[in-house]
Design an enzyme around this catalytic site. Sequence first.
Site, PDB file in Angstrom:
ATOM      1  N   GLU A   1      50.833 -19.440 -34.482  1.00  0.00           N
ATOM      2  CA  GLU A   1      51.530 -18.349 -35.184  1.00  0.00           C
ATOM      3  C   GLU A   1      52.455 -17.571 -34.238  1.00  0.00           C
ATOM      4  OE1 GLU A   1      51.389 -18.713 -38.216  1.00  0.00           O
ATOM      5  OE2 GLU A   1      49.599 -19.957 -38.302  1.00  0.00           O
TER       6      GLU A   1
ATOM      7  N   GLN B   1      50.955 -13.529 -50.168  1.00  0.00           N
ATOM      8  CA  GLN B   1      51.281 -14.804 -49.517  1.00  0.00           C
ATOM      9  C   GLN B   1      52.511 -15.333 -50.224  1.00  0.00           C
ATOM     10  OE1 GLN B   1      50.378 -16.438 -46.840  1.00  0.00           O
ATOM     11  NE2 GLN B   1      51.747 -18.136 -47.288  1.00  0.00           N
ATOM     12  N   CYS B   2      53.692 -15.104 -49.622  1.00  0.00           N
ATOM     13  CA  CYS B   2      54.948 -15.436 -50.288  1.00  0.00           C
ATOM     14  C   CYS B   2      55.424 -16.860 -50.029  1.00  0.00           C
ATOM     15  CB  CYS B   2      56.035 -14.440 -49.881  1.00  0.00           C
ATOM     16  SG  CYS B   2      55.827 -12.812 -50.646  1.00  0.00           S
TER      17      CYS B   2
ATOM     18  N   GLY C   1      45.058 -21.045 -42.390  1.00  0.00           N
ATOM     19  CA  GLY C   1      44.501 -20.641 -41.100  1.00  0.00           C
ATOM     20  C   GLY C   1      45.215 -19.405 -40.579  1.00  0.00           C
ATOM     21  N   GLY C   2      46.532 -19.391 -40.760  1.00  0.00           N
ATOM     22  CA  GLY C   2      47.337 -18.248 -40.351  1.00  0.00           C
ATOM     23  C   GLY C   2      48.645 -18.258 -41.107  1.00  0.00           C
ATOM     24  N   MET C   3      49.298 -17.108 -41.125  1.00  0.00           N
ATOM     25  CA  MET C   3      50.629 -17.000 -41.706  1.00  0.00           C
ATOM     26  C   MET C   3      51.457 -16.126 -40.798  1.00  0.00           C
ATOM     27  SD  MET C   3      52.762 -17.845 -43.997  1.00  0.00           S
ATOM     28  CE  MET C   3      54.491 -17.327 -43.921  1.00  0.00           C
TER      29      MET C   3
ATOM     30  N   LYS D   1      42.565 -25.924 -45.805  1.00  0.00           N
ATOM     31  CA  LYS D   1      42.304 -27.001 -44.853  1.00  0.00           C
ATOM     32  C   LYS D   1      40.865 -27.488 -44.961  1.00  0.00           C
ATOM     33  CE  LYS D   1      42.356 -28.024 -39.890  1.00  0.00           C
ATOM     34  NZ  LYS D   1      42.597 -27.489 -38.532  1.00  0.00           N
TER      35      LYS D   1
ATOM     36  N   PRO E   1      44.171 -18.436 -48.056  1.00  0.00           N
ATOM     37  CA  PRO E   1      44.199 -19.902 -48.169  1.00  0.00           C
ATOM     38  C   PRO E   1      44.608 -20.674 -46.923  1.00  0.00           C
ATOM     39  CG  PRO E   1      46.099 -18.948 -49.287  1.00  0.00           C
ATOM     40  CD  PRO E   1      45.248 -17.799 -48.847  1.00  0.00           C
TER      41      PRO E   1
ATOM     42  N   TYR F   1      54.065 -31.132 -39.709  1.00  0.00           N
ATOM     43  CA  TYR F   1      53.506 -30.605 -38.461  1.00  0.00           C
ATOM     44  C   TYR F   1      53.397 -31.710 -37.406  1.00  0.00           C
ATOM     45  CZ  TYR F   1      51.897 -26.578 -41.269  1.00  0.00           C
ATOM     46  OH  TYR F   1      51.832 -25.473 -42.087  1.00  0.00           O
TER      47      TYR F   1
ATOM     48  N   GLU G   1      57.746 -26.446 -38.543  1.00  0.00           N
ATOM     49  CA  GLU G   1      56.371 -26.742 -38.144  1.00  0.00           C
ATOM     50  C   GLU G   1      56.259 -27.733 -36.993  1.00  0.00           C
ATOM     51  OE1 GLU G   1      54.150 -24.884 -38.944  1.00  0.00           O
ATOM     52  OE2 GLU G   1      54.819 -23.934 -40.800  1.00  0.00           O
TER      53      GLU G   1
END
Length: 561
Positions: free
Chosen positions: A244, A82-83, A216-218, A514, A214, A331, A266
């Site tokens: 996504e 996870q960058c 919901g989506g990436m 979240k 960590p 967001y 976002e």
Amino acid sequence: VLDSKDLKIKNVTDQSTGQQLSYSLGDKLEVFGSRLEIRLPTTNGNKLNISIEYDTSPEASAFQWLTADQTAGKRQPYLFSQCQAIHCRSFVPCQDTPSVKFPYTAKITAPKEITLLMSAISTGSETDSSDSTKSIYRFEQKVPIPSYLIAIVGGDLESRDIGPRSKVWSEKEFVDAAAFEFSETETMLKTAEDLCGPYVWGRYDLLVLPPSFPYGGMENPCLTFVTPTLLAGDKSLADVVAHEISHSWTGNLVTNKNPEHFWLNEGHTVFVERKIKGRMYGEPYRQISAAERWIELQQSVVDVLKNGPYTKLIPDLRGVDPDDAFSIVPYEKGFTLLYHLETILGGPDEFEPFLKAYIEKFKYKSIDSTQWKDFLFSFFQSKVDVLNKVDWDTWFSAVGMPPIKPEYDESLAVPCQELCDKWSASSDSDLSQFSAKDITMLTSNQIRIFLYKVLLLESPLSLIKVKKMEELYKFNDRKNSEIRLKWLLLCLKVHWEDSIQYALKFVNEQGRMKFVRPIYRALYAWEGSRDTAIKNFLSKRPEMHTTTAELVAKDLHLGSS
């Protein structure tokens, strides 16, 4: 000059000459790592090919390593990265900023039992000629991307086709359920293309990660990462996948120049996501989604962020870890601005062409809010008088809620409000008017809205009423994570001791921030559960993702590791 974090640099070489190049590592800063400075040879205008040999640290913040016992199948270990926001520097020495974009290729060796995937197109694999127990995987990402979109995963993975350009990947235990849940992916892709233009990435695969992921989506290109908490059979999955997918244009193709302009990624992505859902499920669904998130924005801005500096649409993040500033604000405040502009500029027929033109204008680039605003004014030259009436300074730079609240169609929320009002007005001594049938006709989204409205009542419900609610509605038996979150927050708010065990179970079985962070904050706020929460966190911390653990530690006032 490159960013690095906890990397052990062995040597730096000019590949064209074989010359060893001198380099230095600056002092380490806790969040940002160390400046890697390489002295380059004279080039005479030619391109340089520099090779850096290095080791990553076992504690690299970009990675989570799971033992076989921590996976569903318990057969093979598991790695995922996870960058975002600035963790790529612990993976690869790079210019770790979204203002820089680059294509990449990769050649990776792993044990044969491990399947490797990246945020790129696979160009093949073969057995390692020097070690038959290992395989070599090759990948290529031709589209220039920022560093935070480099991604890798390795584990005991299987796939199922879910469309002409999509597969879903996961451990064997989840793959068939995932294929069923993500069956609408191609429809969403086509809807997004109609709104935003051609999909340039080739593949759109999805990967269902272990529960400790960590987010919901990436939006890793070619391979979206998603949480297994989505496999609950309702439209919260559609929310995340539509979001996504939208990033394939807003974020991945047109990118914010730095984290201060994160709303460009976002806010636009939420806007497109809701456009997709409106076209697929009807405009009332889009409207109620926006109305619900407005309530969540208000709760976050007022109760969590205390109307502080991170509630600005464009905050000052100099010297700040972007993870510390992460919130719902870019967001939903960003979405609200775009929704407001669409309304005052003539509606979707006028604004959707702007959206497509904006993406075409800035694709493959990284931009800031001034560039976005300048293009908005140039596109709507005939409506500059309308745009000049917008209070841009307040929208961009003021703390707190947006200066304007849109008028959403909340017809789908009417039964939620009516049921909430009924519970609020009732007497503790007479709750006979309620029954399990109260919620049988409500969708899972509406149940979530009902619970949120109850949670935000100025005069909180009594413990007696909340216990009666559980007796009738059986919320503790629900699998839907969004409903569980709202329900557990309500139980903790009224100090129901029995709910502590359910709250701890919820945060221990998944790591989505979240859900995990609000529950831990609620447990900490109640003196009766505070010590139990801290003890639980300390025992589970080694199993948690680095980002989650660091932020929850701050929520529990424990400081960093």
